[in-house]
Design an enzyme around this catalytic site. Sequence first.
Site, PDB file in Angstrom:
ATOM      1  CG  HIS A 151      -3.574  -1.478  -2.432  1.00 55.13           C
ATOM      2  ND1 HIS A 151      -4.089  -0.217  -2.199  1.00 55.13           N
ATOM      3  CD2 HIS A 151      -3.335  -2.017  -1.212  1.00 55.13           C
ATOM      4  CE1 HIS A 151      -4.136  -0.010  -0.905  1.00 55.13           C
ATOM      5  NE2 HIS A 151      -3.685  -1.078  -0.286  1.00 55.13           N
ATOM      6  CD  GLU A 207      -5.773   2.033  -4.962  1.00 59.53           C
ATOM      7  OE1 GLU A 207      -6.262   3.162  -4.863  1.00 59.53           O
ATOM      8  OE2 GLU A 207      -4.796   1.656  -4.266  1.00 59.53           O
ATOM      9  CG  ASN A 225      -4.336   4.035   1.501  1.00 56.49           C
ATOM     10  OD1 ASN A 225      -5.411   4.046   2.093  1.00 56.49           O
ATOM     11  ND2 ASN A 225      -3.585   2.944   1.427  1.00 56.49           N
ATOM     12  CB  SER A 232      -0.911   0.018   1.233  1.00 59.00           C
ATOM     13  OG  SER A 232      -0.133   0.014   2.424  1.00 59.00           O
TER      14      SER A 232
END
Length: 289
Positions: free
Chosen positions: A143, A155, A193, A122
């Site tokens: 991800h 992702e 994120n 991540s």
Amino acid sequence: MKVDEIKTIGVCGAGTMGAGIVQQAAQSGYKVKVLDVQDAFLERGMNIITKSLDRLLSKEKITADARRAVLDRITMSTDPAVMAEADFIIEAILEEVSAKKALFESLEPVVGPDTIYATNTSSISVTQLAALTARPDRVVGMHFFNPVPVMKLVEIIPALQTTPDVVDVTIELTKKLGKTPVPCKDTPSFIVNRILIPMIIDAARVYESGVATAADIDTAMKLGANLPMGPLELADFVGIDIVYHIGNMLYEYTKEARFNPPDLVRNMVMAGYLGRKSGKGFYDYAEKH
């Protein structure tokens, strides 16, 4: 390699994320080989999977036969040789470059030349990780989000070295796993994120400055922004240490102050107030809130 040629998926790491990926792959009909460094970690991962399947069974979302079939597709081992049959390997171990490098080196003598390495990182550059392997052109970011069986997004992040066919296969495999792939460039924290962490950090600043209680901040954001979970609740769910780590990484990369975690978050990490996993974060989980 074509996606229909993938029969066996390898998953390295049996923690929360790894166990979720294992369950999702096995429920999607794949044989799954699982590698971790200790039997205790494998047992914990299997317990996570078993409890998740038991919940589905109790809600009549799967049958007893389906539950048994999922578990029968899973093989766990501490020996990297277990990955010899894997057509596609998903790495979900510690967020440490040295640990991931050591893992890739241990896999290389046993896996086939066409096997793809996908990393669930991540925060680490996929390009950097690809450069640590003997097959940089066959490394890709994949991800997932926690809890994996519930969250639909994955992702997909090509390294600079990744060939287009590897990206295509990864996207198609993601769909076969019942998830929605969203491609993005290899940039720190990717999409979610990079947007989410500064929101959590801003919520922590609002709380730190005494504007409102944690519960009121979360209520305001749920009702005012239609979020399913307030930002401080989410921080506790993700882990305060994870928020702190990603925020610091983004700050180091961009030098933008909005990514820099406030003193409160740093002190919570030092105190061990990490959220749900430690029993205390912005909320006290020893009590109802």
